[in-house]
Design an enzyme around this catalytic site. Structure first.
Site, PDB file in Angstrom:
ATOM      1  N   ILE A  14      16.919  47.869 -26.896  1.00  0.00           N
ATOM      2  CA  ILE A  14      17.020  47.253 -25.582  1.00  0.00           C
ATOM      3  C   ILE A  14      18.413  46.701 -25.329  1.00  0.00           C
ATOM      4  O   ILE A  14      18.935  46.749 -24.211  1.00  0.00           O
ATOM      5  CB  ILE A  14      15.949  46.151 -25.398  1.00  0.00           C
ATOM      6  CG1 ILE A  14      15.845  45.742 -23.930  1.00  0.00           C
ATOM      7  CG2 ILE A  14      16.240  44.939 -26.282  1.00  0.00           C
ATOM      8  CD1 ILE A  14      15.361  46.831 -23.026  1.00  0.00           C
ATOM      9  N   SER A  36      24.049  41.039 -35.642  1.00  0.00           N
ATOM     10  CA  SER A  36      23.009  42.009 -35.980  1.00  0.00           C
ATOM     11  C   SER A  36      23.088  42.336 -37.453  1.00  0.00           C
ATOM     12  O   SER A  36      24.181  42.427 -38.019  1.00  0.00           O
ATOM     13  CB  SER A  36      23.165  43.291 -35.157  1.00  0.00           C
ATOM     14  OG  SER A  36      22.226  44.272 -35.566  1.00  0.00           O
ATOM     15  N   ARG A  37      21.933  42.554 -38.065  1.00  0.00           N
ATOM     16  CA  ARG A  37      21.906  42.941 -39.474  1.00  0.00           C
ATOM     17  C   ARG A  37      22.175  44.426 -39.664  1.00  0.00           C
ATOM     18  O   ARG A  37      22.551  44.851 -40.750  1.00  0.00           O
ATOM     19  CB  ARG A  37      20.548  42.589 -40.085  1.00  0.00           C
ATOM     20  CG  ARG A  37      20.273  41.104 -40.208  1.00  0.00           C
ATOM     21  CD  ARG A  37      18.907  40.849 -40.811  1.00  0.00           C
ATOM     22  NE  ARG A  37      17.834  41.391 -39.963  1.00  0.00           N
ATOM     23  CZ  ARG A  37      16.578  41.487 -40.340  1.00  0.00           C
ATOM     24  NH1 ARG A  37      16.204  41.089 -41.548  1.00  0.00           N
ATOM     25  NH2 ARG A  37      15.668  41.979 -39.522  1.00  0.00           N
ATOM     26  N   LYS A  90      12.293  39.250 -22.945  1.00  0.00           N
ATOM     27  CA  LYS A  90      10.837  39.100 -22.871  1.00  0.00           C
ATOM     28  C   LYS A  90      10.173  39.766 -24.079  1.00  0.00           C
ATOM     29  O   LYS A  90      10.715  40.724 -24.625  1.00  0.00           O
ATOM     30  CB  LYS A  90      10.307  39.674 -21.547  1.00  0.00           C
ATOM     31  CG  LYS A  90      10.425  41.207 -21.429  1.00  0.00           C
ATOM     32  CD  LYS A  90       9.245  41.926 -22.069  1.00  0.00           C
ATOM     33  CE  LYS A  90       9.525  43.395 -22.237  1.00  0.00           C
ATOM     34  NZ  LYS A  90       8.428  44.077 -22.971  1.00  0.00           N
ATOM     35  N   ASP A 168       3.305  44.266 -25.246  1.00  0.00           N
ATOM     36  CA  ASP A 168       4.766  44.311 -25.157  1.00  0.00           C
ATOM     37  C   ASP A 168       5.184  44.950 -23.837  1.00  0.00           C
ATOM     38  O   ASP A 168       5.988  44.376 -23.098  1.00  0.00           O
ATOM     39  CB  ASP A 168       5.358  45.061 -26.354  1.00  0.00           C
ATOM     40  CG  ASP A 168       6.871  45.168 -26.263  1.00  0.00           C
ATOM     41  OD1 ASP A 168       7.560  44.222 -26.691  1.00  0.00           O
ATOM     42  OD2 ASP A 168       7.378  46.196 -25.746  1.00  0.00           O
TER      43      ASP A 168
END
Length: 311
Positions: A14, A36-37, A90, A168
């Protein structure tokens, strides 16, 4: 006017598809760092640790959180504790309680908290809301069907506790419903279909109470083949409204209505414009009505087991 600096935390699908392009063309924001990993954003400093990013960039005012909902609370709490404004993808969290806690933390810290609902920014949602105002609604139905393999390929977290499963995407529909319906509704019953090997439902049928007796229902399916179906239909004494394509197309009595005027191009650019306005005014926006319906469905829902789901 100088652009406000923002950090993106969670660089998944996303973020890549929506957040990064929206920030790139924004007149309000400069993407100044990413956390971010697993992935990096080209052209900005990248970090694996949220605390490291916050310490290295006191000039960054806002943190936009795009990771899955379960780990999001701790990241949001850390950002608020560091005096940063927070924007939540969201659903805003894994539970209602933790979002209420974040709302209190943000209020005490004097920072903005924005729980976003991108589907409310679809092109025809505001027009649909205006048309329904004052109408005598007799039947109101949601049909929300898509293929999880298309939109969340191999993302097991959506079927893990807190991942919400069908809700979701289904919460997008509920965010539109709670925006456009003139009267409040609440859930009265649900049938939830759980794959034999998963912890969250893959389909749901919902029924709602409407204060004026309208028949309000929703059918949601995340194992749908073929074209996505994101439709909302309101049958009223005065005519029939139908929102298609997730709020992007509006028909009144079968006639497609002209596009909305004055909107930014796309849902996420609208969200970031809203965030800029909230920060400038020192306000927050945390509307949890869509998530309340999901919570009620998981409380009242009758469980049905269906075939195991595999990617």
């Amino acid at each position: 006017m100088a652009l406000r600096k923002i950090a993106l935390v969670g660089v998944g699908k996303i973020a890549i598809d929506q957040h990064i392009p929206s920030l790139a063309k924004s007149d309000d924001w400069e993407l100044a760092a990413a956390v971010s990993r697993h992935h990096q954003v080209e052209g900005v400093p990248n970090y694996k640790s949220m605390d490291e990013m916050l310490g290295a960039h006191p000039e960054i005012e806002v943190v936009s959180l795009c990771m899955p909902p379960v780990p999001r609370f701790e990241y949001a709490r850390a950002a608020i504790a560091a005096g940063r404004h927070v924007m939540l993808e969201k659903p805003p969290g894994a539970t209602l309680s933790e979002v209420y806690a974040l709302e209190a933390l943000a209020r005490d810290a004097g920072v903005t908290l924005y729980a976003t609902w991108h589907s409310r920014k679809a092109a025809q949602v505001a027009t649909a809301k205006a048309w329904l105002m004052g109408k005598a609604i007799e039947r109101f139905n949601v049909t929300w069907k898509e293929d999880v393999r298309k939109w969340h390929p191999n993302q097991d977290w959506v079927f893990e506790p807190g991942g919400m499963g069908i809700f979701d995407p289904g919460i997008n529909a509920l965010s539109i419903v709670t925006e456009i319906l003139p009267d409040p509704i609440h859930l009265t019953g649900a049938i939830l279909k759980f794959p034999a090997n998963r912890d969250t439902p893959i389909a749901a049928d919902l029924d709602f109470y409407h204060p004026h007796g309208a028949n309000v229902s929703a059918q949601m399916n995340w194992d749908h083949s073929g074209a996505d179906i994101w439709d909302i239909e309101a049958v009223c004494k005065e005519g029939v409204l139908k929102l298609e394509k997730g709020g992007g197309v509006l028909l009144i009595d079968g006639t497609e209505q002209p596009g909305a005027i004055g909107q930014l191009d796309g849902e996420y650019p609208q969200l970031y414009a809203d965030m800029a306005a909230l920060v400038s005014s020192g306000a927050s926006e945390v509307d949890l009505r869509p998530m309340l319906h999901v919570s009620d469905a998981l409380t009242l829902g009758k469980r049905q087991q269906v075939s195991a789901f595999e990617w």
